[in-house]
Design a protein around this motif. Structure first.
Motif, mmCIF file in Angstrom:
data_model
loop_
_atom_site.group_PDB
_atom_site.id
_atom_site.type_symbol
_atom_site.label_atom_id
_atom_site.label_comp_id
_atom_site.label_asym_id
_atom_site.label_seq_id
_atom_site.Cartn_x
_atom_site.Cartn_y
_atom_site.Cartn_z
ATOM 1 N N THR A 198 44.422 37.368 55.834
ATOM 2 C CA THR A 198 44.013 38.718 56.239
ATOM 3 C C THR A 198 42.499 38.825 56.009
ATOM 4 O OG1 THR A 198 44.227 39.673 54.042
ATOM 5 C CG2 THR A 198 46.227 39.607 55.403
ATOM 6 N N PRO A 199 41.859 39.858 56.567
ATOM 7 C CA PRO A 199 40.429 40.018 56.298
ATOM 8 C C PRO A 199 40.112 40.101 54.795
ATOM 9 C CG PRO A 199 41.052 41.388 58.144
ATOM 10 C CD PRO A 199 42.327 40.810 57.600
ATOM 11 N N ALA A 200 40.950 40.821 54.037
ATOM 12 C CA ALA A 200 40.690 40.950 52.600
ATOM 13 C C ALA A 200 40.834 39.596 51.899
ATOM 14 C CB ALA A 200 41.643 41.962 51.973
ATOM 15 N N GLU A 201 41.851 38.831 52.265
ATOM 16 C CA GLU A 201 42.032 37.507 51.653
ATOM 17 C C GLU A 201 40.868 36.582 52.011
ATOM 18 O OE1 GLU A 201 46.930 37.295 51.539
ATOM 19 O OE2 GLU A 201 45.845 36.592 53.305
ATOM 20 N N ASN A 202 40.428 36.693 53.245
ATOM 21 C CA ASN A 202 39.318 35.862 53.712
ATOM 22 C C ASN A 202 38.051 36.124 52.890
ATOM 23 O OD1 ASN A 202 38.738 34.035 56.138
ATOM 24 N ND2 ASN A 202 37.059 35.484 56.275
ATOM 25 N N LEU A 203 37.744 37.403 52.708
ATOM 26 C CA LEU A 203 36.572 37.775 51.907
ATOM 27 C C LEU A 203 36.764 37.386 50.448
ATOM 28 C CD1 LEU A 203 35.254 41.310 52.955
ATOM 29 C CD2 LEU A 203 33.886 39.273 52.580
ATOM 30 N N ALA A 204 37.967 37.623 49.914
ATOM 31 C CA ALA A 204 38.243 37.303 48.508
ATOM 32 C C ALA A 204 38.097 35.811 48.255
ATOM 33 C CB ALA A 204 39.649 37.773 48.124
ATOM 34 N N TYR A 205 38.539 35.011 49.205
ATOM 35 C CA TYR A 205 38.439 33.556 49.075
ATOM 36 C C TYR A 205 36.972 33.131 49.030
ATOM 37 C CZ TYR A 205 40.138 28.751 49.922
ATOM 38 O OH TYR A 205 40.452 27.425 49.814
ATOM 39 N N GLN A 206 36.159 33.769 49.870
ATOM 40 C CA GLN A 206 34.732 33.439 49.875
ATOM 41 C C GLN A 206 34.066 33.885 48.571
ATOM 42 O OE1 GLN A 206 32.547 31.830 52.489
ATOM 43 N NE2 GLN A 206 31.752 31.671 50.425
ATOM 44 N N TYR A 209 40.955 39.013 43.667
ATOM 45 C CA TYR A 209 40.062 39.944 44.355
ATOM 46 C C TYR A 209 40.633 40.614 45.600
ATOM 47 C CZ TYR A 209 36.435 37.740 41.451
ATOM 48 O OH TYR A 209 35.698 37.271 40.401
ATOM 49 N N ALA A 210 41.719 40.100 46.173
ATOM 50 C CA ALA A 210 42.146 40.560 47.499
ATOM 51 C C ALA A 210 42.606 42.019 47.532
ATOM 52 C CB ALA A 210 43.246 39.657 48.060
ATOM 53 N N HIS A 211 42.886 42.617 46.366
ATOM 54 C CA HIS A 211 43.322 44.025 46.352
ATOM 55 C C HIS A 211 42.155 44.988 46.553
ATOM 56 C CE1 HIS A 211 41.790 43.397 42.310
ATOM 57 N NE2 HIS A 211 41.653 44.699 42.217
ATOM 58 N N LEU A 212 40.924 44.486 46.417
ATOM 59 C CA LEU A 212 39.752 45.363 46.554
ATOM 60 C C LEU A 212 39.564 45.779 48.010
ATOM 61 C CD1 LEU A 212 37.230 43.379 44.306
ATOM 62 C CD2 LEU A 212 38.537 45.404 43.663
ATOM 63 N N SER A 213 38.835 46.854 48.212
ATOM 64 C CA SER A 213 38.525 47.273 49.581
ATOM 65 C C SER A 213 37.548 46.282 50.196
ATOM 66 C CB SER A 213 37.898 48.673 49.578
ATOM 67 O OG SER A 213 36.594 48.602 49.028
ATOM 68 N N LEU A 214 37.447 46.300 51.529
ATOM 69 C CA LEU A 214 36.494 45.408 52.192
ATOM 70 C C LEU A 214 35.070 45.718 51.733
ATOM 71 C CD1 LEU A 214 37.822 45.194 55.884
ATOM 72 C CD2 LEU A 214 38.247 43.634 53.982
ATOM 73 N N ALA A 215 34.773 46.994 51.535
ATOM 74 C CA ALA A 215 33.426 47.372 51.087
ATOM 75 C C ALA A 215 33.146 46.799 49.698
ATOM 76 C CB ALA A 215 33.275 48.889 51.077
ATOM 77 N N GLU A 216 34.132 46.880 48.803
ATOM 78 C CA GLU A 216 33.956 46.332 47.444
ATOM 79 C C GLU A 216 33.804 44.816 47.488
ATOM 80 O OE1 GLU A 216 36.492 49.396 44.611
ATOM 81 O OE2 GLU A 216 37.593 48.095 45.974
ATOM 82 N N LEU A 217 34.598 44.173 48.333
ATOM 83 C CA LEU A 217 34.513 42.715 48.455
ATOM 84 C C LEU A 217 33.161 42.290 49.013
ATOM 85 C CD1 LEU A 217 38.117 41.991 49.742
ATOM 86 C CD2 LEU A 217 37.085 40.934 47.711
ATOM 87 N N LYS A 218 32.692 43.007 50.036
ATOM 88 C CA LYS A 218 31.375 42.690 50.601
ATOM 89 C C LYS A 218 30.296 42.862 49.541
ATOM 90 C CE LYS A 218 31.769 45.134 54.549
ATOM 91 N NZ LYS A 218 31.436 45.678 55.876
ATOM 92 N N GLY A 219 30.419 43.920 48.735
ATOM 93 C CA GLY A 219 29.454 44.159 47.664
ATOM 94 C C GLY A 219 29.461 43.031 46.643
ATOM 95 N N LYS A 220 30.659 42.584 46.276
ATOM 96 C CA LYS A 220 30.782 41.513 45.280
ATOM 97 C C LYS A 220 30.204 40.210 45.827
ATOM 98 C CE LYS A 220 33.883 40.113 41.663
ATOM 99 N NZ LYS A 220 32.760 40.281 40.744
ATOM 100 N N LEU A 221 30.512 39.923 47.090
ATOM 101 C CA LEU A 221 29.994 38.709 47.707
ATOM 102 C C LEU A 221 28.465 38.774 47.817
ATOM 103 C CD1 LEU A 221 30.533 35.997 48.982
ATOM 104 C CD2 LEU A 221 31.069 37.140 51.136
ATOM 105 N N ALA A 249 23.178 36.868 46.035
ATOM 106 C CA ALA A 249 21.885 37.174 45.406
ATOM 107 C C ALA A 249 21.723 36.356 44.120
ATOM 108 C CB ALA A 249 21.787 38.673 45.107
ATOM 109 N N ALA A 250 22.818 36.224 43.350
ATOM 110 C CA ALA A 250 22.763 35.448 42.101
ATOM 111 C C ALA A 250 22.539 33.965 42.376
ATOM 112 C CB ALA A 250 24.042 35.659 41.298
ATOM 113 N N ILE A 251 23.129 33.457 43.463
ATOM 114 C CA ILE A 251 22.917 32.049 43.818
ATOM 115 C C ILE A 251 21.457 31.830 44.237
ATOM 116 C CG2 ILE A 251 23.457 30.283 45.572
ATOM 117 C CD1 ILE A 251 26.404 31.287 45.352
#
Length: 172
Positions: free
Chosen positions: A43-51, A94-106, A111-113
């Motif tokens: 799913t989109p959330a899983e995809n972002l969470a995996y990244q 992470y997959a339970h987070l909203s897409l906005a939260e996941l994008k923020g975390k990513l 930025a940290a990298i």
């Protein structure tokens, strides 16, 4: 796997790949974050969470090494699938987070990298096989020059963008 002239070129590629990747999410409504479609394994959330997991793992290994903590590395003959369960754990975390939260975390991780790359000398950056988290198995496999960072940032973004495009074609 391409070679980089210097760390600015590596940072540029990470930034460009990340921006393209994130732009693919802009038309996905939050309501569809957990929607499944045929022929797409996330799913989109899983995809972002995996990244988020890929990038978090890179930062964790670097931070652990800096603190002198024993760093977990693949053992015996290096195989990507040895890391599969660890990435799955990140996805589940992470997959339970909203897409906005996941994008923020990513975004924070990227930025940290970039900061991590800035803090390393050219020699440190382009010889990660000298690092303690690169054991004999990884030295023999893919851990030459900058590849650890490339493999955990630039490479997955391209793969995951393809998944998002397939998902959008089927779902939207």
């Amino acid at each position: 796997m391409r070679a980089y002239k210097d760390k600015e070129e590596l940072k540029n590629e990470i930034r460009q790949s990340f921006e393209k990747y994130i732009s693919e999410f802009d038309t996905i409504p939050e309501a569809l974050k957990d929607k499944r479609v045929p022929d797409v394994d996330r799913t989109p959330a899983e995809n972002l969470a995996y990244q988020v997991g890929w990038t978090a793992l890179l930062l964790k290994w670097e931070a652990d090494e800096q603190c002198g903590v024993e760093v977990k590395t693949p053992s015996d003959q290096f195989k990507w699938n040895q890391l599969g369960s660890l990435y799955q754990w990140f996805t589940d975390t992470y997959a339970h987070l909203s897409l906005a939260e996941l994008k923020g975390k990513l975004n924070e991780n990227i930025a940290a990298i970039q900061t991590m790359i800035d803090s390393m000398s050219e020699e440190e950056l382009f010889q990660p096989h000298m690092r303690r988290w690169a054991d004999d198995a990884t030295k023999a496999a893919v851990w030459e020059v900058y590849k650890f960072i490339h493999v955990n940032t630039v490479a997955p973004f391209g793969t995951f963008r393809t998944k998002i495009r397939k998902w959008k074609k089927a779902a939207l």
